[in-house]
Design a protein around this motif. Structure first.
Motif, PDB file in Angstrom:
ATOM      1  N   ILE A 183      -2.238   9.854 -69.075  1.00 32.29           N
ATOM      2  CA  ILE A 183      -2.155   8.215 -68.534  1.00 32.29           C
ATOM      3  C   ILE A 183      -3.707   8.030 -68.053  1.00 32.29           C
ATOM      4  N   THR A 184      -4.204   9.038 -67.223  1.00 35.56           N
ATOM      5  CA  THR A 184      -5.648   8.441 -66.927  1.00 35.56           C
ATOM      6  C   THR A 184      -6.555   8.197 -67.829  1.00 35.56           C
ATOM      7  N   TYR A 185      -6.843   9.347 -68.912  1.00 38.82           N
ATOM      8  CA  TYR A 185      -7.767   9.189 -69.959  1.00 38.82           C
ATOM      9  C   TYR A 185      -7.427   7.624 -70.861  1.00 38.82           C
ATOM     10  N   SER A 186      -6.191   7.534 -70.931  1.00 39.63           N
ATOM     11  CA  SER A 186      -5.896   6.255 -71.486  1.00 39.63           C
ATOM     12  C   SER A 186      -6.260   5.112 -70.860  1.00 39.63           C
ATOM     13  N   LEU A 187      -6.197   5.019 -69.598  1.00 39.17           N
ATOM     14  CA  LEU A 187      -6.772   3.933 -69.022  1.00 39.17           C
ATOM     15  C   LEU A 187      -8.187   3.575 -69.045  1.00 39.17           C
ATOM     16  N   LEU A 188      -8.987   4.661 -69.198  1.00 37.50           N
ATOM     17  CA  LEU A 188     -10.386   4.551 -69.535  1.00 37.50           C
ATOM     18  C   LEU A 188     -10.715   4.296 -70.746  1.00 37.50           C
ATOM     19  N   ARG A 189     -10.018   4.766 -71.933  1.00 33.17           N
ATOM     20  CA  ARG A 189     -10.229   4.323 -73.296  1.00 33.17           C
ATOM     21  C   ARG A 189      -9.803   2.781 -73.386  1.00 33.17           C
ATOM     22  N   ASP A 190      -8.691   2.457 -72.907  1.00 29.37           N
ATOM     23  CA  ASP A 190      -8.239   1.037 -72.914  1.00 29.37           C
ATOM     24  C   ASP A 190      -9.257  -0.126 -72.570  1.00 29.37           C
ATOM     25  N   GLU A 191      -9.621   0.310 -71.100  1.00 26.80           N
ATOM     26  CA  GLU A 191     -10.590  -0.614 -70.535  1.00 26.80           C
ATOM     27  C   GLU A 191     -11.872  -0.576 -71.315  1.00 26.80           C
ATOM     28  N   LEU A 192     -12.375   0.677 -71.920  1.00 25.70           N
ATOM     29  CA  LEU A 192     -13.726   0.410 -72.883  1.00 25.70           C
ATOM     30  C   LEU A 192     -13.454  -0.362 -74.114  1.00 25.70           C
ATOM     31  N   ALA A 193     -12.260  -0.343 -74.756  1.00 29.65           N
ATOM     32  CA  ALA A 193     -11.724  -0.983 -75.779  1.00 29.65           C
ATOM     33  C   ALA A 193     -11.860  -2.695 -75.659  1.00 29.65           C
ATOM     34  N   ARG A 194     -11.155  -2.717 -74.400  1.00 32.77           N
ATOM     35  CA  ARG A 194     -11.004  -4.125 -74.091  1.00 32.77           C
ATOM     36  C   ARG A 194     -12.249  -4.996 -73.797  1.00 32.77           C
ATOM     37  N   LEU A 195     -13.379  -4.140 -72.710  1.00 33.88           N
ATOM     38  CA  LEU A 195     -14.445  -4.489 -72.425  1.00 33.88           C
ATOM     39  C   LEU A 195     -15.476  -4.957 -73.663  1.00 33.88           C
ATOM     40  N   TYR A 196     -15.552  -4.022 -74.595  1.00 31.62           N
ATOM     41  CA  TYR A 196     -16.441  -4.190 -75.608  1.00 31.62           C
ATOM     42  C   TYR A 196     -16.027  -4.180 -76.873  1.00 31.62           C
ATOM     43  N   GLY A 197     -14.653  -4.734 -77.058  1.00 27.60           N
ATOM     44  CA  GLY A 197     -14.350  -5.014 -78.417  1.00 27.60           C
ATOM     45  C   GLY A 197     -14.045  -4.064 -79.394  1.00 27.60           C
ATOM     46  N   THR A 198     -13.725  -2.926 -78.859  1.00 23.75           N
ATOM     47  CA  THR A 198     -13.607  -1.817 -79.940  1.00 23.75           C
ATOM     48  C   THR A 198     -12.306  -1.209 -79.825  1.00 23.75           C
ATOM     49  N   THR A 199     -12.014  -0.508 -80.882  1.00 22.68           N
ATOM     50  CA  THR A 199     -10.535   0.394 -80.962  1.00 22.68           C
ATOM     51  C   THR A 199     -10.579   1.389 -79.957  1.00 22.68           C
ATOM     52  N   ILE A 200      -9.214   1.751 -79.549  1.00 17.34           N
ATOM     53  CA  ILE A 200      -9.010   2.702 -78.576  1.00 17.34           C
ATOM     54  C   ILE A 200      -9.625   4.135 -79.304  1.00 17.34           C
ATOM     55  N   GLN A 201      -9.726   4.373 -80.240  1.00 18.19           N
ATOM     56  CA  GLN A 201      -9.951   5.266 -81.159  1.00 18.19           C
ATOM     57  C   GLN A 201     -11.643   5.554 -81.105  1.00 18.19           C
ATOM     58  N   GLU A 202     -12.110   4.318 -81.142  1.00 18.45           N
ATOM     59  CA  GLU A 202     -13.741   4.199 -81.001  1.00 18.45           C
ATOM     60  C   GLU A 202     -14.093   4.487 -79.574  1.00 18.45           C
ATOM     61  N   ALA A 203     -13.475   3.823 -78.789  1.00 21.57           N
ATOM     62  CA  ALA A 203     -13.701   4.086 -77.204  1.00 21.57           C
ATOM     63  C   ALA A 203     -13.610   5.708 -76.896  1.00 21.57           C
ATOM     64  N   GLY A 204     -12.726   6.462 -77.419  1.00 27.06           N
ATOM     65  CA  GLY A 204     -12.542   7.950 -77.290  1.00 27.06           C
ATOM     66  C   GLY A 204     -13.785   8.696 -77.822  1.00 27.06           C
TER      67      GLY A 204
END
Length: 152
Positions: free
Chosen positions: A90-111
């Protein structure tokens, strides 16, 4: 303490070490690394404790995301018993999702930005936020953190 030949004093002023900086190819990751180092260049980060736990705020890389309170976490777990694995999903998904949203990347790229580009660990801080911190620091400063509090 030394990490790959650096003293603690050196790391306080440049948390993202040159070896990591040299291998960063993603422009978003580079910007976050440089912002962390610039913030710490003059004064250096200071580790301090809140309720007996280290605050990693001075080592933060990139954005902060609010982590769920216990009641919210239990609702997200939908009846599952909280354990380290399902809490971190849950928590790691929150961080990856926010990175992807802020920077227009995919969730995989955020990871990839978190673990490979920046050599960081997601850290659920005593402040109630999850954010990235350099792996060396996350391993060095022992802490119980969010998972321990949510399991009790």
């Amino acid at each position: 303490m030394t990490i790959t030949g650096y003293t603690y004093g050196q790391l306080r002023h440049q948390p993202i070490i040159p070896e990591v900086l040299r291998r960063i190819t993603h422009p978003i990751a580079r910007r976050m690394a440089e912002e962390c180092n610039e913030r710490n260049r003059r004064e250096g980060f200071t580790m301090y404790k809140i309720d007996g736990e280290y605050s990693f705020e001075g080592l933060r890389v990139g954005p902060k995301v609010r982590i769920p309170a216990k009641v919210e976490l239990m609702a997200l777990l939908d009846g599952q018993e909280p354990n380290a694995a399902n809490i971190r999903v849950i928590t790691y998904s929150l961080l990856r999702d926010e990175l992807a949203r802020l920077y227009g990347t995919t969730i995989q790229e955020a990871g990839d930005i978190i673990g490979n580009q920046l050599d960081c660990a997601p850290h659920e801080d005593i402040s109630g936020y999850i954010f990235m911190v350099p792996n060396w620091a996350h391993k060095w400063f022992r802490h119980n953190g969010y998972v321990s509090r949510m399991k009790s």
